[in-house]
Design a protein around this motif. Structure first.
Motif, PDB file in Angstrom:
ATOM      1  N   MET A   1       1.395  -1.279  -0.220  1.00  0.00           N
ATOM      2  CA  MET A   1       0.042  -0.054  -0.055  1.00  0.00           C
ATOM      3  C   MET A   1       0.426   0.955  -0.073  1.00  0.00           C
ATOM      4  N   THR A   2       0.317   2.309  -0.610  1.00  0.00           N
ATOM      5  CA  THR A   2       1.403   3.547  -1.121  1.00  0.00           C
ATOM      6  C   THR A   2       0.448   4.411   0.581  1.00  0.00           C
ATOM      7  N   VAL A   3       1.483   5.689   0.182  1.00  0.00           N
ATOM      8  CA  VAL A   3       0.922   6.437   1.348  1.00  0.00           C
ATOM      9  C   VAL A   3      -0.884   7.417   0.929  1.00  0.00           C
ATOM     10  N   LYS A   4      -1.363   7.378   1.440  1.00  0.00           N
ATOM     11  CA  LYS A   4      -2.928   7.939   0.942  1.00  0.00           C
ATOM     12  C   LYS A   4      -2.991   9.435   2.014  1.00  0.00           C
ATOM     13  N   ILE A   5      -2.616  10.610   0.960  1.00  0.00           N
ATOM     14  CA  ILE A   5      -2.947  11.467   2.395  1.00  0.00           C
ATOM     15  C   ILE A   5      -4.750  12.020   1.525  1.00  0.00           C
ATOM     16  N   LEU A   6      -5.554  11.958   3.576  1.00  0.00           N
ATOM     17  CA  LEU A   6      -6.867  12.704   3.059  1.00  0.00           C
ATOM     18  C   LEU A   6      -6.774  13.775   3.231  1.00  0.00           C
ATOM     19  N   ASP A   7      -7.134  15.274   2.697  1.00  0.00           N
ATOM     20  CA  ASP A   7      -7.127  16.560   2.694  1.00  0.00           C
ATOM     21  C   ASP A   7      -8.488  16.807   3.064  1.00  0.00           C
ATOM     22  N   ASN A   8      -8.522  17.711   4.083  1.00  0.00           N
ATOM     23  CA  ASN A   8      -9.740  19.019   4.749  1.00  0.00           C
ATOM     24  C   ASN A   8     -10.581  17.109   5.719  1.00  0.00           C
ATOM     25  N   CYS A   9      -9.915  16.518   6.624  1.00  0.00           N
ATOM     26  CA  CYS A   9     -11.038  15.679   7.228  1.00  0.00           C
ATOM     27  C   CYS A   9     -12.230  16.564   8.311  1.00  0.00           C
ATOM     28  N   CYS A  10     -11.228  16.742   8.489  1.00  0.00           N
ATOM     29  CA  CYS A  10     -11.863  17.893   9.533  1.00  0.00           C
ATOM     30  C   CYS A  10     -11.908  19.063   9.497  1.00  0.00           C
ATOM     31  N   SER A  11     -12.474  19.821  10.960  1.00  0.00           N
ATOM     32  CA  SER A  11     -12.273  21.539  10.629  1.00  0.00           C
ATOM     33  C   SER A  11     -11.257  21.685  12.030  1.00  0.00           C
ATOM     34  N   PRO A  12     -10.412  22.795  11.663  1.00  0.00           N
ATOM     35  CA  PRO A  12      -9.161  22.908  13.170  1.00  0.00           C
ATOM     36  C   PRO A  12      -9.373  23.278  14.106  1.00  0.00           C
ATOM     37  N   ALA A  13     -11.189  23.529  14.539  1.00  0.00           N
ATOM     38  CA  ALA A  13     -11.658  23.935  15.529  1.00  0.00           C
ATOM     39  C   ALA A  13     -11.809  22.627  16.388  1.00  0.00           C
ATOM     40  N   TYR A  14     -12.088  21.410  15.667  1.00  0.00           N
ATOM     41  CA  TYR A  14     -12.093  19.746  16.093  1.00  0.00           C
ATOM     42  C   TYR A  14     -10.381  19.872  16.558  1.00  0.00           C
ATOM     43  N   LEU A  15     -10.223  20.072  16.098  1.00  0.00           N
ATOM     44  CA  LEU A  15      -8.515  19.765  16.440  1.00  0.00           C
ATOM     45  C   LEU A  15      -7.782  20.109  17.520  1.00  0.00           C
ATOM     46  N   ASP A  16      -8.422  21.699  17.469  1.00  0.00           N
ATOM     47  CA  ASP A  16      -7.642  22.651  18.468  1.00  0.00           C
ATOM     48  C   ASP A  16      -8.382  21.893  19.566  1.00  0.00           C
ATOM     49  N   PHE A  17      -9.542  21.819  20.453  1.00  0.00           N
ATOM     50  CA  PHE A  17     -10.173  20.961  20.884  1.00  0.00           C
ATOM     51  C   PHE A  17      -9.563  19.495  21.030  1.00  0.00           C
ATOM     52  N   LEU A  18      -9.557  18.519  20.820  1.00  0.00           N
ATOM     53  CA  LEU A  18      -8.627  17.757  21.200  1.00  0.00           C
ATOM     54  C   LEU A  18      -7.216  17.808  21.522  1.00  0.00           C
ATOM     55  N   LYS A  19      -6.454  18.728  20.829  1.00  0.00           N
ATOM     56  CA  LYS A  19      -5.270  19.614  21.419  1.00  0.00           C
ATOM     57  C   LYS A  19      -5.334  19.782  23.026  1.00  0.00           C
ATOM     58  N   LEU A  20      -6.054  20.708  23.129  1.00  0.00           N
ATOM     59  CA  LEU A  20      -6.868  20.767  24.831  1.00  0.00           C
ATOM     60  C   LEU A  20      -6.933  20.401  25.457  1.00  0.00           C
ATOM     61  N   VAL A  21      -7.448  19.595  25.204  1.00  0.00           N
ATOM     62  CA  VAL A  21      -7.572  18.371  25.999  1.00  0.00           C
ATOM     63  C   VAL A  21      -6.982  17.526  25.962  1.00  0.00           C
ATOM     64  N   ALA A  22      -5.584  16.967  25.297  1.00  0.00           N
ATOM     65  CA  ALA A  22      -4.936  16.274  25.186  1.00  0.00           C
ATOM     66  C   ALA A  22      -3.509  16.850  26.561  1.00  0.00           C
ATOM     67  N   THR A  23      -3.172  18.024  25.679  1.00  0.00           N
ATOM     68  CA  THR A  23      -2.213  18.936  26.912  1.00  0.00           C
ATOM     69  C   THR A  23      -2.774  18.767  28.051  1.00  0.00           C
ATOM     70  N   THR A  24      -3.474  18.706  28.498  1.00  0.00           N
ATOM     71  CA  THR A  24      -4.152  18.598  29.901  1.00  0.00           C
ATOM     72  C   THR A  24      -3.888  17.792  30.538  1.00  0.00           C
ATOM     73  N   SER A  25      -3.941  16.451  30.206  1.00  0.00           N
ATOM     74  CA  SER A  25      -4.499  15.042  30.781  1.00  0.00           C
ATOM     75  C   SER A  25      -3.092  14.989  31.146  1.00  0.00           C
ATOM     76  N   ASP A  26      -3.036  13.949  32.706  1.00  0.00           N
ATOM     77  CA  ASP A  26      -1.926  14.527  33.304  1.00  0.00           C
ATOM     78  C   ASP A  26      -1.591  11.947  33.086  1.00  0.00           C
ATOM     79  N   ASN A  27      -1.900  12.033  31.916  1.00  0.00           N
ATOM     80  CA  ASN A  27      -1.537  10.809  31.707  1.00  0.00           C
ATOM     81  C   ASN A  27       0.071  10.101  29.722  1.00  0.00           C
ATOM     82  N   TRP A  28      -0.065  10.973  30.323  1.00  0.00           N
ATOM     83  CA  TRP A  28       1.127  11.125  29.424  1.00  0.00           C
ATOM     84  C   TRP A  28       2.825  10.322  29.959  1.00  0.00           C
ATOM     85  N   ASN A  29       3.342   9.160  28.675  1.00  0.00           N
ATOM     86  CA  ASN A  29       3.912   8.269  29.230  1.00  0.00           C
ATOM     87  C   ASN A  29       5.361   8.741  28.833  1.00  0.00           C
TER      88      ASN A  29
END
Length: 177
Positions: A1-29
């Motif tokens: 399988m070659t690499v496939k890139i799917l563009d414009n899959c979600c809104s930047p706001a969705y990524l921002d919220f996901l990043k906010l929740v992830a960066t406030t987690s205390d479960n990084w290892n």
């Protein structure tokens, strides 16, 4: 399988919220990469979301929502939106990546070898990530850039890595198996 890139899959706001929740987690290892020859200095921060069960229910819901959006943006012929493994990694210019094959030490690789039904979906969750900052995707000898809101679909059993990052800014990437 070659690499496939799917563009414009979600809104930047969705990524921002996901990043906010992830960066406030205390479960990084610092478990990755795995292996007897891997030193502490070679490890990088990773946040397990789904790994032998759900590790973070809230992030698992957000991750599944993201995977459904990726599926609807063009992934219908490439994968079934089921998650075997999901995590977010954090890297910057101080941590060069290692070329690797996923799940070699975890046992999932042996499952993938037994079945061709496993693929990897990955993308950067920094909605403001610039191409000149580096951190593109290297797979099976070729480098690929995908802008934020775009996702890579690839064979995890072929050598891959993050390309060199040229900034102190933390690059967060989510990946699904």
């Amino acid at each position: 399988m070659t690499v496939k890139i799917l563009d414009n899959c979600c809104s930047p706001a969705y990524l921002d919220f996901l990043k906010l929740v992830a960066t406030t987690s205390d479960n990084w290892n610092l478990q990755f990469p795995m292996g007897e020859e891997i030193t502490f200095e070679e490890k990088f921060l990773k946040l397990d979301i789904i790994n032998h069960g759900i590790r973070n229910h809230y992030l698992a819901g957000l991750a599944m929502g993201l995977l459904i959006q990726i599926h609807e943006a063009g992934g219908q012929d490439l994968f079934i939106p089921q998650i075997r493994y999901c995590a977010i990694s954090m890297k910057d210019k101080h941590r060069p990546d290692n070329i690797h094959i996923d799940h070699e030490a975890s046992g999932l690789n042996s499952l993938a070898n037994a079945s061709d039904n496993f693929i990897k979906v990955m993308g950067i969750i920094n909605s403001d990530w610039e191409e000149e900052w580096g951190g593109s995707f290297f797979h099976d000898g070729t480098s690929y850039y995908a802008k934020p809101t775009s996702f890579y679909i690839f064979d995890q059993l072929k050598p891959h890595a993050a390309d060199e990052i040229f900034t102190d800014k933390k690059r967060l990437a989510i990946d699904f198996t």
